[in-house]
Design an enzyme around this catalytic site. Structure first.
Site, short mmCIF file in Angstrom:
data_model
loop_
_atom_site.label_atom_id
_atom_site.label_comp_id
_atom_site.label_asym_id
_atom_site.label_seq_id
_atom_site.Cartn_x
_atom_site.Cartn_y
_atom_site.Cartn_z
N PHE A 117 0.87 -1.18 0.00
CA PHE A 117 0.00 0.00 0.00
C PHE A 117 0.90 1.23 0.00
O PHE A 117 2.07 1.14 0.35
CB PHE A 117 -0.89 0.00 1.26
CG PHE A 117 -2.34 -0.30 0.97
CD1 PHE A 117 -2.71 -1.48 0.37
CD2 PHE A 117 -3.33 0.60 1.33
CE1 PHE A 117 -4.04 -1.76 0.12
CE2 PHE A 117 -4.67 0.33 1.08
CZ PHE A 117 -5.03 -0.84 0.47
N GLN A 230 -8.25 13.90 4.24
CA GLN A 230 -7.52 13.19 3.20
C GLN A 230 -8.32 13.09 1.90
O GLN A 230 -9.48 12.72 1.90
CB GLN A 230 -7.22 11.77 3.67
CG GLN A 230 -6.55 10.91 2.62
CD GLN A 230 -5.96 9.65 3.23
OE1 GLN A 230 -6.67 8.68 3.46
NE2 GLN A 230 -4.68 9.67 3.51
N HIS A 232 -8.41 11.05 -1.46
CA HIS A 232 -7.90 9.79 -2.00
C HIS A 232 -7.70 9.95 -3.50
O HIS A 232 -8.52 10.57 -4.17
CB HIS A 232 -8.93 8.69 -1.70
CG HIS A 232 -8.44 7.30 -1.91
ND1 HIS A 232 -8.17 6.80 -3.16
CD2 HIS A 232 -8.19 6.30 -1.03
CE1 HIS A 232 -7.76 5.54 -3.02
NE2 HIS A 232 -7.77 5.21 -1.75
N LEU A 242 -15.26 4.94 -4.20
CA LEU A 242 -13.86 4.56 -4.06
C LEU A 242 -13.42 3.38 -4.92
O LEU A 242 -14.08 2.35 -4.97
CB LEU A 242 -13.55 4.23 -2.60
CG LEU A 242 -12.04 4.18 -2.34
CD1 LEU A 242 -11.47 5.58 -2.29
CD2 LEU A 242 -11.72 3.43 -1.07
N GLU A 245 -7.06 1.68 -2.93
CA GLU A 245 -5.63 1.74 -3.20
C GLU A 245 -5.09 0.35 -3.57
O GLU A 245 -4.02 0.23 -4.18
CB GLU A 245 -4.94 2.25 -1.94
CG GLU A 245 -3.51 2.61 -2.15
CD GLU A 245 -2.97 3.44 -0.98
OE1 GLU A 245 -3.67 4.37 -0.54
OE2 GLU A 245 -1.87 3.14 -0.53
N ARG A 276 -0.97 8.98 -0.21
CA ARG A 276 -2.16 9.52 -0.87
C ARG A 276 -2.08 11.01 -1.14
O ARG A 276 -2.52 11.47 -2.18
CB ARG A 276 -3.38 9.24 0.01
CG ARG A 276 -3.66 7.78 0.03
CD ARG A 276 -4.81 7.42 0.88
NE ARG A 276 -4.99 5.99 0.74
CZ ARG A 276 -5.85 5.28 1.43
NH1 ARG A 276 -6.63 5.87 2.31
NH2 ARG A 276 -5.96 3.99 1.23
N HIS A 343 -11.98 11.64 1.39
CA HIS A 343 -12.06 10.24 1.80
C HIS A 343 -12.01 10.01 3.30
O HIS A 343 -12.74 9.19 3.85
CB HIS A 343 -10.90 9.51 1.13
CG HIS A 343 -10.81 8.06 1.44
ND1 HIS A 343 -11.84 7.19 1.19
CD2 HIS A 343 -9.81 7.31 1.97
CE1 HIS A 343 -11.48 5.96 1.55
NE2 HIS A 343 -10.27 6.01 2.05
N ARG A 384 -3.04 10.08 6.68
CA ARG A 384 -3.12 8.68 7.06
C ARG A 384 -2.58 7.79 5.95
O ARG A 384 -2.86 8.02 4.78
CB ARG A 384 -4.58 8.29 7.31
CG ARG A 384 -4.79 6.79 7.35
CD ARG A 384 -6.22 6.41 7.64
NE ARG A 384 -7.12 6.56 6.52
CZ ARG A 384 -7.44 5.57 5.69
NH1 ARG A 384 -6.94 4.37 5.82
NH2 ARG A 384 -8.30 5.79 4.71
#
Ligand code: FAD
Length: 570
Positions: A117, A230, A232, A242, A245, A276, A343, A384
């Site tokens: 990730f 955040q 995304h 979404l 990721e 991100r 996100h 994050r």
């Protein structure tokens, strides 16, 4: 009106991963616990999580590396004591939920598979295909239910019982018939999830309207680091739904309209697997400079075709389905169009590592706790890393449940009075009877459009001041609201109006924190202050709202530790 007062040891608001994990822990230790939730537990946003949950499990990984990646990813704003606690308990958390029945995807040798990730040095995200959140939520809900936890779903919590630094319950109404009730307890825990619904394009469930935050703020309690939202990198073009990721983790590549793999310019080493904030700004910049694709050139391509149908169906079946349903594009055969989407909420209710809610920099509120996305313990700081928040919700949910169980004997019981429901009842009465001209849908649309435009991926003093004015205007217009449905049964008009009130309140915290933070750090990017400024801003924002809705700010030290702040390069 007859208002029942229901007495319990502990009331938990929210039945996502954090709420369910805490409730199970409390019930197991013999406490009388009741969970209130506006949704059925399995419809909580936790169930929508796709990609994975982090733990340094494999032979090649270690806990210290997980901690380092998390702190670096946070742009050094995370509190390192909280990060250490979470990362060191991550392997145990995975084994705990697995033993309770969560089925993770496996490697050939039978061990739990882990995918790479963004911003992680090793493949670290454990997953159940691309339905990780649903698998975890079903497991923890089932187990809490088995222990005998009481869940009251379709109850909307609109206020807390709070006096002189002590919380002793909540006020709620039943969505089925609009009947109110007071829930009186020694301890109250909020696990009400995130707040990205304030933005036009977002990946969040409709329920993520930040209720818990605004409920606290209206009592003069602080909110922390609210400016950090955040974005995304990969929401479906148009809707923002979404595309996890995991798609980039499995090898997805990003292209602009010229066919360039543009991440080469922005993060030559990590490429698509940079964190991100970095990838989102790269995409937004490509679009802004005219190299976007699709309707209004507002998207870029995510190409997964080289993975082949078999791998896509094994690893990313839900994602393929989503792109087919909402865009009509089949990722097996062609690149799909994606764009930046709001996100995740790094900011929230300030808590210490045992979930105690702050009254201010020095003091805590007796009997009040929070965990999960609504809380800011701060493990994510300014940004994050993917797959760290399912971990946060599960681990801190459970941990705060234990912490409440330990504290409970030392908390006195304060009797609730019926008049304490008045604040909620007056709000409901106002919304049901006010004969104004404004509609909830129109005000919400203007809020979401303007937040995305002025307080989104790129921010400036000018855009933020403009947004502050816009929010003032919207709050004034909210006083002139009119809802059409006056009935008592499942009145979603009423609920949405209450939620809009919450969104308007916490949006002001986002904007105010962002105006004052004259630097760029993690997800907060100021075009007029493009550098991180540790000298002035290596600190948490604490913000308070007064009766008139004005917000004042103060700052709190970051808990530093073994990882010294460095420039963040990928
Ligand atoms: C599409 C998507 C994909 C994601 N994928 C990942 C991933 O792969 N890995 C990862 O680590 N993280 C992921 N995340 C983030 C992660 O899922 C969340 O941060 C986490 O699940 C939050 O859990 P929670 O228990 O705090 O809140 P939630 O699961 O959001 O639950 C909130 C609860 O609060 C209740 N509630 C809220 N307001 C009220 C009220 N006023 N009255 C009563 N009840 C109320 C709701 O009914 C609900 O039960 C993803 C998020 C999204 C949106």
């Amino acid at each position: 009106m007859e208002i029942p007062i229901i007495k319990k040891d502990v009331i938990i608001v929210g039945a996502g991963l954090a709420g369910c994990a805490a409730a199970r822990e409390l019930k197991k230790s013999g406490k009388d616990v009741l969970v209130l939730t506006k949704l059925h537990p399995l419809r909580s946003h936790s169930g929508a999580a796709q990609g994975g949950v982090n733990a340094a499990l494999s032979e090649e990984d270690d806990i210290e590396l997980h901690m380092f990646d998390t702190v670096k990813g946070s742009d050094y704003l995370a509190d390192q004591n909280a990060v250490e606690l979470m990362c060191s308990k991550a392997p145990e958390t995975i084994r705990w939920i697995e033993k309770m029945g969560a089925v993770f995807s496996r490697r050939g040798d039978g061990k739990i598979a882990q995918r790479p990730f963004g911003g992680q040095s090793k493949p670290r995200a454990c997953f159940a295909k691309d339905r990780t959140g649903l698998t975890l939520l079903q497991t923890i809900y089932e187990q809490a239910f088995k222990e005998g936890v009481e869940f009251w779903d379709e109850w909307y919590v609109a206020d807390i019982l709070y006096k002189d630094g002590k919380a002793y319950g909540v006020v709620a109404y039943n969505l089925r018939d609009s009947k109110p009730a007071i829930f009186n307890a020694k301890a109250v825990m909020f696990a009400t999830g995130g707040y990205a619904r304030a933005f036009k394009i977002n990946s969040n469930a409709h329920a993520n309207t930040g209720d818990g935050l605004s409920i606290f703020a209206r009592h003069g309690l602080p909110l922390e680091d609210m400016e950090f939202v955040q974005f995304h990198p990969s929401g479906l073009a148009g809707s923002g739904i979404l595309i996890s990721e995991a798609a980039r983790g499995e090898g997805g590549k990003l292209y602009n309209s010229k066919g360039e793999r543009f991440m080469e310019k922005y993060a030559p080493e990590k490429m698509e697997l940079a964190p991100r904030d970095v990838v989102s700004r790269a995409i937004a910049n490509e679009i802004r400079e005219g190299r976007g694709v699709g309707p209004d050139n507002m998207a870029v391509y995510l190409d997964l075709t080289h993975l082949g149908e078999e791998k896509i169906m094994e690893r990313l079946p839900e994602l393929r389905d989503l792109a087919l349903t909402f865009l009509g594009q089949d990722m097996v055969k062609e690149p799909i169009m994606i764009t930046v989407t709001a996100h995740y909420s790094m900011g929230g209710i300030p808590v210490d590592i045992d979930g105690h809610v702050r009254k201010n920099k020095e003091e805590f509120v007796e009997g009040l706790y929070a965990a999960g996305e609504c809380a800011c313990v701060s493990v994510h700081g300014a940004n994050r890393l993917g797959a760290n928040s399912l971990l946060e919700a599960l681990f801190f949910g459970r941990h705060v449940g234990e912490s409440i169980a330990k504290d409970l004997d030392n908390i006195s019981f304060e009797e609730a009075q019926k008049i304490e429901a008045n604040r909620m009842l007056e709000e409901m009465e106002f919304l049901l009877t006010n004969n104004g001209k404004e509609s909830t849908a129109q005000l919400r649309k203007e809020l979401q459009d303007s937040m995305f435009e002025n307080a989104g991926v790129f921010r400036t003093e000018e855009s933020l001041i403009k947004q502050k004015e816009k929010l003032k205007e919207l709050k004034e217009r909210f006083k002139n609201i009119r809802i059409e449905d006056k009935s008592k049964t499942f009145n979603t008009d009423l609920q949405e109006a209450i939620e809009l009130g919450h969104m308007l309140d916490y949006a002001a915290f986002i904007v105010e924190g962002a105006i004052a933070r004259r630097e760029s750090r993690g997800a907060h990017y100021r075009e007029d202050f493009t550098k991180r400024d540790d000298e002035n801003f290596l600190k948490h924002t604490l913000a308070y709202m007064d009766e008139e809705g004005n917000i004042t700010l103060e700052y709190m030290d970051v808990v530093l530790g073994k990882f010294e702040p460095q420039e963040r390069k990928y």
